[in-house]
Design a protein around this motif. Sequence first.
Motif, short mmCIF file in Angstrom:
data_model
loop_
_atom_site.label_atom_id
_atom_site.label_comp_id
_atom_site.label_asym_id
_atom_site.label_seq_id
_atom_site.Cartn_x
_atom_site.Cartn_y
_atom_site.Cartn_z
N GLY A 454 -23.22 14.22 45.17
CA GLY A 454 -23.98 14.61 43.99
C GLY A 454 -25.29 13.87 43.82
O GLY A 454 -26.09 14.21 42.94
N GLU A 455 -25.52 12.83 44.66
CA GLU A 455 -26.79 12.11 44.56
C GLU A 455 -27.95 13.07 44.73
O GLU A 455 -27.96 13.92 45.61
CB GLU A 455 -26.87 11.01 45.61
CG GLU A 455 -28.15 10.18 45.53
CD GLU A 455 -28.27 9.13 46.63
OE1 GLU A 455 -29.32 8.46 46.70
OE2 GLU A 455 -27.33 9.00 47.43
N LYS A 456 -28.91 12.96 43.85
CA LYS A 456 -30.14 13.76 43.81
C LYS A 456 -29.94 15.15 43.19
O LYS A 456 -30.92 15.88 43.02
CB LYS A 456 -30.76 13.92 45.21
CG LYS A 456 -31.21 12.63 45.85
CD LYS A 456 -31.98 12.89 47.13
CE LYS A 456 -32.45 11.61 47.77
NZ LYS A 456 -33.23 11.85 49.01
N THR A 457 -28.71 15.49 42.86
CA THR A 457 -28.49 16.78 42.20
C THR A 457 -27.81 16.60 40.85
O THR A 457 -28.32 17.06 39.82
CB THR A 457 -27.63 17.72 43.08
OG1 THR A 457 -26.41 17.05 43.42
CG2 THR A 457 -28.38 18.10 44.35
N SER A 458 -26.67 15.90 40.82
CA SER A 458 -25.94 15.71 39.56
C SER A 458 -25.86 14.26 39.12
O SER A 458 -25.24 13.96 38.10
CB SER A 458 -24.52 16.29 39.70
OG SER A 458 -23.82 15.65 40.76
#
Length: 501
Positions: A454-458
């Motif tokens: 999820g890093e950079k998205t959530s």
Amino acid sequence: MAIQTSTSSLVGLLTIAVLIFSATAPPASEMPSAGSGVPSLAGQMPPEFEDQVARVAAEIDRVEADALRQMNQTTLDRQGQMRTLGKLLLFDKHLSVNQNEACSFCHTPETGFTGPIQSLNLATVSYPGSVRTRFSNRKPQSYMYATFAPVLHYNALQGDFVGGNFWDMRASGYRLQNPSAEQAQGPPTNPVEMGLPDSACLAYRLSQAPYRALFEAVWGADSFAIQWPRNVEDVCATPGPPAESGLYPVHLSVEDRQRADHVYDGFGLAAAAYEASPEVSPFTSKYDYVQAGRDQFSPQEKRGYALFRGKAGCNQCHCEGGPGEEPLFTDFTASNLGIPRNPALQFYFEASPDKLGYSANPAGPAYADTGVGFFLRKLKSLSGQLNPDSQWISLAPKFDGKFQVPTLRNVDMRPNPLFVKAYMHNGYFKSLKEVVHFYNTRDVLPRCKEGDPGEKTSCWPAPEDSTNLNKKQLGDLKMTDQEENDLVAFLKTLTDEYQSH
């Protein structure tokens, strides 16, 4: 294993460099974890590196050959002479210690004069220097439109430094009254870039260049009337930095040192003249055509432009300019956006001395880039690029963690739609969508660790440096996903060489 200096193709030297890097890189256990699909070097260069370097090397050689033909076949006025000279200087690999790295190795036209090797943009972010196992601490910065930056100064009412070149503003422009010229003077003697041990070595190499006569036509017939010591060839083939006991290992008389310094200044000023030319800073984007009434934005681009000037507030820092001013999309200040640490920077793994006894980063993984604040504290520098005003030292704590606000012009220029660029000083972001999403959600999404799903998205990792964090102009812009995409669509209209329909 030693690299023999020659004037042969850059490709061969870089192929050897790959082998050297493989032998000297840290073991995989000491490499950073690579989150979000960013590949770790794992002890060797990425597999596609050689092919991409070959492509870049061939393009550099082609551009240099074209410039030499232009010099020989065209009667140039003074401005034309200066620009052609500057172009030749920026595409000449022989001006590096191992004669294998031109300035353009990190700054090619097809990528907006920034990093042209996709595998490095995805991995190390910074580029290897003439000594191929040495990497710097930052992403190559574009020098398109950089010549419009004013001489660095402190605006007390704004409470901001304005101007200069480089991510940390250290090319102040004080000495030559031209920040871009002083920026050009940085890489030749930087140990992790072109690596010359003495600025006089650049004058010596230029005295042997095929365009020496053009340099003399621009800067004087006596430019190279220098009595070189017998060992100059060996000295200039020895990578810097020089020993502390001899900051100028090329031993010259006072008069010859002054002449060599004049050549070095001419190098910087000619490079800046080329960078200021329409070939590098042309104002030919779709945005420019729209402003001139010769084209129209698409509906999505129009929505993105409204967001840029309104809800997203981008033009607070990336301002277009006032009446009578060219729209440059920067206010020439600096800011700490709270960007996470980029664990893929090879600079973190340069703590141990290399085979020449040089350590680029004694702090190793503990290194933290303090940006403008570091420069303001630095009154001594081998390159001569230092704080020119001791009164600025007291201001340094207010500028720790801050980096120059770059122009957004050509932020999406790339050789093909699939080519990956890196963004920000540490190259943490790999797309404009990631950048816009960060601006929009930095303070909304939960914290996570480097490499977490999820890093950079959530989710976002914590800022590398939370000192002087910009909390006013980003973090919670309340844009929808569609609005993020609309804003990206507008940013793409800032790419030059647009063909109006």
